[in-house]
Design an enzyme around this catalytic site. Structure first.
Site, mmCIF file in Angstrom:
data_model
loop_
_atom_site.group_PDB
_atom_site.id
_atom_site.type_symbol
_atom_site.label_atom_id
_atom_site.label_comp_id
_atom_site.label_asym_id
_atom_site.label_seq_id
_atom_site.Cartn_x
_atom_site.Cartn_y
_atom_site.Cartn_z
ATOM 1 N N HIS A 222 47.762 40.910 40.071
ATOM 2 C CA HIS A 222 48.893 41.481 39.712
ATOM 3 C C HIS A 222 48.824 42.839 39.878
ATOM 4 O O HIS A 222 47.539 43.250 39.440
ATOM 5 C CB HIS A 222 49.345 41.061 38.438
ATOM 6 N N CYS B 160 48.937 45.229 37.688
ATOM 7 C CA CYS B 160 48.146 45.633 36.526
ATOM 8 C C CYS B 160 46.853 45.379 36.522
ATOM 9 O O CYS B 160 45.924 45.794 35.663
ATOM 10 C CB CYS B 160 48.716 45.277 35.180
ATOM 11 N N LYS B 161 46.351 44.326 37.348
ATOM 12 C CA LYS B 161 44.792 44.035 37.032
ATOM 13 C C LYS B 161 43.734 44.867 37.714
ATOM 14 O O LYS B 161 44.198 45.952 38.415
ATOM 15 C CB LYS B 161 44.874 42.624 37.708
ATOM 16 N N ASN B 162 42.609 44.697 37.602
ATOM 17 C CA ASN B 162 41.473 45.618 37.965
ATOM 18 C C ASN B 162 41.331 45.672 39.646
ATOM 19 O O ASN B 162 41.010 46.656 40.134
ATOM 20 C CB ASN B 162 40.265 45.005 37.724
#
Ligand code: PLP
Length: 407
Positions: free
Chosen positions: A202, A204-206
């Site tokens: 997603h 927002c992920k790293n």
């Protein structure tokens, strides 16, 4: 991770292509790290004429195998689909129980419900936001089929005792590794050992594929089931059927799902994965800087570390507001930061206090006290690899101003 900031900043080497965040702009709590290589890769995919599941997904799966050390990787269209697929592939359904944490994103627990099973919670540890492994054995019943730990914020749960329990009671372990691409436990990457791990990509992920996820799997039979159930229960992928060497014949061997990742998504993931370690190092550096800046503060707790050897790539830097000392509760602090033009995140409200879970399973406040304390006080500060020191200082100064530490 060491909590000390390095003397010289790590360069993330990011040729960032999305709009710059100026000193007077709203500073979001996160923003994806998209650079020219991502644009070039996505453009090449679009120009190739093949944007659905195909060679780039195969490439991405192979790159993820190399990165994680997992013997099988199956790319999917979200971690949520991956969690559901994992449960189905372990033959978990009606009448079964799955033990998990009440402090997670709701999709972890929804996926258990989607599979037809019953979620069972255990409370959190006192110093981290992870589930308390020592409480699991008491929650095991003859109906328990799996344990679903979540590596909250990127900090690995204590996996050795967890896998010992799984062996003792013949349980599957489905690790929600949505926050944990690049996380290590005792010098081993999450995904390099164990049973099943699910990553999220997603925005927002790293690292991101716009939306997407992947399963790391350690036995061939489960991996085979996942591949079939990922695409309608058909025993061949579209690429195999429509490619030059493909065979159009298809067999449906189960009523599967539409959970496949597209080549366009994979084309975003391939260049991101190459830079992931660099991005994660930058996150760690910024987390250490926050940690240093907030040393000795009583208004909130800084994120705690686990006693075992681990590498946390800080998917989020989550603090726990101490209302007694700060005079503010979490929601008023989030609002006060917003008025300073700074965004924050809420990861996460406890699942057992949501109306659906209360009314369906009879959960109530008081059932999981540590999870409730964390749920009431937790908030995430801005953290992303291309965040500058100046941007991070805006957050630190704003907090000093709010808590009147700027005198
Ligand atoms: C712990 C956890 N599990 C699962 C998910 C679901 O990920 P996705 O959005 O890729 O479905 C998230 C997403 O925020 C998450 O934080």
């Amino acid at each position: 991770m060491s909590h000390e900031a390095p003397e010289t900043p790590i360069s993330a080497n990011i040729n960032f292509v999305t709009p710059e965040i100026g000193p007077d702009d709203f500073l979001p709590f996160t923003t994806p790290c998209l650079d020219q290589d991502v644009l070039d890769s996505a453009m090449a995919c679009l120009k190739s004429g093949w944007i659905a599941t195909g060679p780039r997904v195969q490439q991405f799966e192979s790159d993820l195998k190399n990165y994680t050390g997992a013997p099988h990787v199956i790319a999917v269209n979200s971690a949520t689909s991956g969690l559901h697929l994992a449960l189905l592939s372990c033959d978990i359904g009606e009448g079964d129980e799955v033990i998990t944490t009440p402090l997670t994103f709701v999709s972890t627990v929804n996926s258990i419900v989607h599979a037809g099973a019953t979620p069972v919670f255990v409370d959190l540890e006192e110093t981290t936001y992870n589930m308390n492994i020592s409480k699991i054995e008491k929650a095991i019943t003859p109906k328990t089929k799996a344990i679903m730990p979540v590596h909250m914020t990127g900090l690995s749960v204590d996996l050795d005792p967890l896998y010992e329990l799984a062996k003792k009671y013949n349980l599957r372990i489905i690790e929600d590794a949505a926050h944990a691409i690049g996380t290590s436990y005792k010098n081993k990457k999450i995904g390099s050992f164990g049973d099943i791990q699910i990553y999220s990509f997603h925005p927002c992920k790293n690292m991101t594929t716009a939306e997407g996820g992947a399963l790391a799997v350690h036995d061939e039979e489960t991996a085979k089931k996942m591949r079939v159930m990922r695409f309608h229960g058909i025993d061949k992928d579209a690429w195999d059927r429509y490619g030059k060497k493909g065979n159009q014949a298809l067999n449906v061997i189960a009523p599967g799902y539409k959970y496949n990742m597209s080549d366009l998504q994979a084309s975003i993931g391939i260049p991101q994965l190459k830079k992931l370690d660099n991005y994660n190092a930058k996150r760690q550096e910024l987390a250490a800087r926050y940690h240093e800046a907030f040393k000795g503060w009583s208004e909130f707790e800084r994120p705690g570390n686990a006693p075992y050897d681990n590498e946390n790539p800080f998917h989020i830097y989550a603090i726990l507001v101490n209302e007694g000392a700060s005079g503010l509760n979490r929601d008023t602090l989030m609002q006060a930061l917003k008025e300073e033009n700074i965004g924050t995140g809420l990861h996460f409200p406890a699942i057992h206090l949501f109306p659906y879970y209360k009314s369906t399973y009879g959960f109530k406040r008081g059932d999981f006290p540590r999870a409730e304390t964390v749920s009431d006080g937790i908030m995430s500060l801005p953290l992303f690899p291309h965040m500058t020191y100046e941007q991070q200082d805006r957050v630190i100064f704003a907090l000093k101003k709010i808590f009147k530490k700027d005198k």
